[in-house]
Write a protein that holds these residues in place. Structure first.
Motif, PDB file in Angstrom:
ATOM      1  N   ASN A 183      -1.230   2.795  -1.667  1.00 49.97           N
ATOM      2  CA  ASN A 183      -2.304   2.433  -0.743  1.00 49.97           C
ATOM      3  C   ASN A 183      -2.529   0.933  -0.650  1.00 49.97           C
ATOM      4  OD1 ASN A 183      -2.873   4.998   0.113  1.00 49.97           O
ATOM      5  ND2 ASN A 183      -4.432   5.381  -1.436  1.00 49.97           N
ATOM      6  N   GLN A 184      -2.543   0.256  -1.815  1.00 51.20           N
ATOM      7  CA  GLN A 184      -2.830  -1.178  -1.817  1.00 51.20           C
ATOM      8  C   GLN A 184      -1.696  -1.995  -1.219  1.00 51.20           C
ATOM      9  OE1 GLN A 184      -2.592   0.790  -4.490  1.00 51.20           O
ATOM     10  NE2 GLN A 184      -1.669  -0.219  -6.268  1.00 51.20           N
ATOM     11  N   ASP A 185      -0.517  -1.361  -1.044  1.00 49.92           N
ATOM     12  CA  ASP A 185       0.637  -2.072  -0.486  1.00 49.92           C
ATOM     13  C   ASP A 185       0.900  -1.733   0.975  1.00 49.92           C
ATOM     14  OD1 ASP A 185       1.146  -3.304  -2.928  1.00 49.92           O
ATOM     15  OD2 ASP A 185       2.402  -1.657  -3.632  1.00 49.92           O
ATOM     16  N   LYS A 186       0.127  -0.823   1.539  1.00 49.99           N
ATOM     17  CA  LYS A 186       0.409  -0.377   2.908  1.00 49.99           C
ATOM     18  C   LYS A 186       0.311  -1.512   3.924  1.00 49.99           C
ATOM     19  CE  LYS A 186      -0.513   4.573   2.701  1.00 49.99           C
ATOM     20  NZ  LYS A 186      -1.301   5.708   3.242  1.00 49.99           N
ATOM     21  N   LEU A 187      -0.726  -2.343   3.807  1.00 45.57           N
ATOM     22  CA  LEU A 187      -0.872  -3.447   4.749  1.00 45.57           C
ATOM     23  C   LEU A 187       0.292  -4.413   4.613  1.00 45.57           C
ATOM     24  CD1 LEU A 187      -2.382  -4.994   6.901  1.00 45.57           C
ATOM     25  CD2 LEU A 187      -3.804  -6.022   5.119  1.00 45.57           C
ATOM     26  N   TYR A 246       2.206   3.103  19.795  1.00 47.90           N
ATOM     27  CA  TYR A 246       1.397   2.159  19.020  1.00 47.90           C
ATOM     28  C   TYR A 246       1.233   2.665  17.593  1.00 47.90           C
ATOM     29  CZ  TYR A 246      -0.042  -0.368  23.247  1.00 47.90           C
ATOM     30  OH  TYR A 246      -0.066  -1.118  24.390  1.00 47.90           O
ATOM     31  N   ILE A 247       1.812   1.934  16.655  1.00 48.01           N
ATOM     32  CA  ILE A 247       1.604   2.205  15.236  1.00 48.01           C
ATOM     33  C   ILE A 247       0.439   1.320  14.826  1.00 48.01           C
ATOM     34  CG2 ILE A 247       2.639   2.112  12.935  1.00 48.01           C
ATOM     35  CD1 ILE A 247       5.395   2.143  14.527  1.00 48.01           C
ATOM     36  N   VAL A 248      -0.646   1.935  14.367  1.00 46.10           N
ATOM     37  CA  VAL A 248      -1.907   1.208  14.221  1.00 46.10           C
ATOM     38  C   VAL A 248      -2.374   1.164  12.773  1.00 46.10           C
ATOM     39  CG1 VAL A 248      -4.281   0.988  15.034  1.00 46.10           C
ATOM     40  CG2 VAL A 248      -2.559   2.064  16.503  1.00 46.10           C
ATOM     41  N   TYR A 249      -2.747  -0.034  12.350  1.00 47.46           N
ATOM     42  CA  TYR A 249      -3.412  -0.195  11.056  1.00 47.46           C
ATOM     43  C   TYR A 249      -4.886  -0.485  11.332  1.00 47.46           C
ATOM     44  CZ  TYR A 249      -4.166  -1.323   6.163  1.00 47.46           C
ATOM     45  OH  TYR A 249      -4.603  -1.301   4.854  1.00 47.46           O
ATOM     46  N   ILE A 250      -5.772   0.331  10.743  1.00 51.94           N
ATOM     47  CA  ILE A 250      -7.218   0.164  10.911  1.00 51.94           C
ATOM     48  C   ILE A 250      -7.739  -0.726   9.794  1.00 51.94           C
ATOM     49  CG2 ILE A 250      -9.463   1.318  11.076  1.00 51.94           C
ATOM     50  CD1 ILE A 250      -7.618   2.214  13.265  1.00 51.94           C
TER      51      ILE A 250
END
Length: 301
Positions: A183-187, A246-250
């Protein structure tokens, strides 16, 4: 006074207030076996005084960077006392900017960061100097807020970043790769993937900004999918729109509300003083350049 053989710094200033421009007609001095790349008021700078990526630039880009850098440097060198008195505020603004960039995954090059810090420093000094000549600015800010108070009501909005691709299967592969990371590496993985699929138009773009529930470009259906998703995470399925996926990061979501006066008063003041701040910088630079001496050593670029 600038003499023949010295680089004549330009006085034009973009609307941002930065001295970001280059003088293509400037004279470039050649000096055999010199180690310095630029001399500013008898202070010599070698390539080691700049981030390592400076050496990877083409000669033309090195030249452009040095002109912009010297524009800011000669102006700020004349404002050392003013900068010293405001350094705590300047450091706080730089940290605020860096914290936001880190949160949303903006990665600036070290050279851009150098110029950005100089610009922010000069802008901060200019605003304070201009404000001294407008003792009624506080009343003007309050009046402006009262007149436009309804404009400070904001709808639901979502802060996002996009990766846009044309192939659905590719979008699935990218999402799967990102989701395999912790999770902490997803961005971090999202940002690395975004670099691979940026268009020429958006080559420097990672953070897209805020999309509101009233945004007409993307529409209600698009927004609703964002609003239903989790913060600090990626959508598990790409959103199709206009033949793109669109691949989206919230990054975060914010419910509708009203901005308080205390929250927006500094922004209003900057808005009201913007033209005066730009004029102040332009005039300051115009005065300073008369007694400034800048040399770029062409053979060391």
């Amino acid at each position: 006074m600038l003499k023949k053989g010295f680089l004549y710094l330009i006085a034009s200033i973009f609307i941002s207030g930065a001295l970001n421009a280059t003088d293509t007609n400037s004279t470039i001095t050649k000096l055999k076996d010199a180690k310095v790349v630029i001399s500013i008021n008898d202070n010599n700078y070698t390539s080691k005084d700049f981030p390592l990526e400076f050496n990877k630039l083409s000669d033309n880009k090195k030249y452009s960077f040095l002109v912009i850098y010297s524009n800011y440097r000669v102006t700020l060198d004349s404002l050392k006392d003013e900068q010293k008195s405001l350094q705590v505020d300047i450091d706080a603004l730089i940290k605020k900017r860096d914290d936001k960039n880190k949160r949303v995954g903006i990665e600036k090059s070290k050279l851009k960061e150098v110029i950005s810090n100089l610009r922010l420093t000069l802008d901060t000094i200019a605003y304070k100097e201009v404000e001294k000549n407008y003792p009624k600015i506080k009343e003007e800010v309050e009046s402006f807020f009262k007149e436009h108070e309804k404009d400070y009501n904001y709808p639901n909005y979502v802060e996002v970043s996009f990766i846009r691709v044309k192939d659905e299967n590719l979008s699935k592969e990218i999402i799967s790769k990102i989701n395999l990371s912790k999770n902490q590496d997803k961005l971090k993985v999202f940002i690395e993937e975004s670099k691979r699929y940026k268009s020429k138009k958006d080559k420097d773009l990672t953070y897209m900004g805020a999309i509101t529930s009233k945004n007409k470009k993307y529409g209600k259906e698009f927004f609703d999918k964002l609003w239903e998703s989790d913060e600090n995470n990626i959508l598990n399925k790409a959103i199709k729109k206009d033949n793109l996926y669109y691949i989206v990061y919230i990054h975060k979501k914010e419910k509708s509300g009203t901005s308080s006066f205390d929250f927006v008063k500094d922004d209003i003041k900057k808005y009201l003083l913007k033209a005066k701040r730009i004029r102040w910088i332009k005039n300051r630079y115009k005065d300073i350049k008369k007694d400034s001496k800048v040399i770029i050593y062409n053979n060391n670029l």
